[in-house]
Design a protein around this motif. Sequence first.
Motif, PDB file in Angstrom:
ATOM      1  N   PHE A  76      37.171 -35.253  32.578  1.00  0.00           N
ATOM      2  CA  PHE A  76      38.063 -36.773  32.890  1.00  0.00           C
ATOM      3  C   PHE A  76      37.612 -38.071  32.052  1.00  0.00           C
ATOM      4  O   PHE A  76      38.383 -38.651  32.018  1.00  0.00           O
ATOM      5  CB  PHE A  76      37.809 -36.787  34.163  1.00  0.00           C
ATOM      6  N   SER A 109      40.948 -44.683  38.940  1.00  0.00           N
ATOM      7  CA  SER A 109      41.567 -42.871  37.803  1.00  0.00           C
ATOM      8  C   SER A 109      41.234 -41.688  38.662  1.00  0.00           C
ATOM      9  O   SER A 109      41.403 -40.446  38.455  1.00  0.00           O
ATOM     10  CB  SER A 109      40.569 -43.411  36.233  1.00  0.00           C
ATOM     11  N   ALA A 142      43.153 -38.538  39.612  1.00  0.00           N
ATOM     12  CA  ALA A 142      42.957 -36.774  39.062  1.00  0.00           C
ATOM     13  C   ALA A 142      42.569 -36.301  39.832  1.00  0.00           C
ATOM     14  O   ALA A 142      42.529 -34.928  38.991  1.00  0.00           O
ATOM     15  CB  ALA A 142      41.658 -37.460  38.334  1.00  0.00           C
ATOM     16  N   TYR A 199      44.914 -33.274  39.390  1.00  0.00           N
ATOM     17  CA  TYR A 199      45.398 -33.204  37.385  1.00  0.00           C
ATOM     18  C   TYR A 199      44.166 -31.946  37.252  1.00  0.00           C
ATOM     19  O   TYR A 199      43.541 -31.915  35.569  1.00  0.00           O
ATOM     20  CB  TYR A 199      45.622 -34.073  36.605  1.00  0.00           C
ATOM     21  N   PHE A 234      49.508 -37.125  33.613  1.00  0.00           N
ATOM     22  CA  PHE A 234      48.920 -38.082  34.775  1.00  0.00           C
ATOM     23  C   PHE A 234      48.171 -39.881  34.094  1.00  0.00           C
ATOM     24  O   PHE A 234      48.327 -40.756  34.979  1.00  0.00           O
ATOM     25  CB  PHE A 234      47.729 -37.545  34.075  1.00  0.00           C
TER      26      PHE A 234
END
Length: 261
Positions: free
Chosen positions: A83, A103, A107, A110, A134
């Motif tokens: 990430f 973000s 995330a 994901y 994403f």
Amino acid sequence: MNHEEADTKLVSLVRHAIENTDEADTKYLVRSSSGDIDIPVIFLSSNLTGDIVLDNGRSNSRKLLHLTHCKLNPMQKKALVGFHAFTGCDQNSSFFRKGKKNSWKKAQNYLGSFSQLGESYDIPNELYLDLEAFVCHLYGGKGNNVDKLRSEIFWKTLRTKDRVIELSLLPPCRKSLMLHIKRSNYISRIWRQAEVDMMVIEKLSDHGWNEDLSLCWPSQFLPDCLVSDVDVSQDNVTEYDFDTDSEDEVVSDEANSDIEE
């Protein structure tokens, strides 16, 4: 030891200290003012039993983070490496006006994909698609086609505001994103090897950089089916003076949330 960066070398030294200390209740203090040190150390803490303490920040913002009490679960710790590399670090670009906090929230759906970044120098096709999805989610869209989302945001702004959107506010095109994913995977691979003395390091030119270490950019943006039909020579370039958005105008995620796949 073949580490080229002090960041990863520090992680290896922490691992070495933990494995060669017999005294109980030993704390291992790591001084850091960079996320590029914090993230590999947090990832390392999930693999070792030592009591690692991060002395993080600068000046009055310094704080001690006891990683044994970290609230991140093992999957989040593993995903954090990919990430951080993907959303912007010292060696890789970030997405314009897309901060880490928001973000990271997006995330969470994901984590498996970010956990895969850096597992190998080879990137599965499914991972490309997941990370593209994403990015679409990050920009308020659906699906996994950034080119389609770019078009939808552009035309929606033109229709509703009667102006051309600031292009830096659009998601990257697919060809640029693929190169960004390659660079992110390479950086993540280096970080995931930080605890070993001898890394397996491949050539940067195979992973989104040129031989001179500059960034590799797409040489062609038009679809293959259109290249032969379009004359893009300099003699046929027309300059237009668009009334673009001012710098403080940002297309928020909420404004784009109703964009349908």
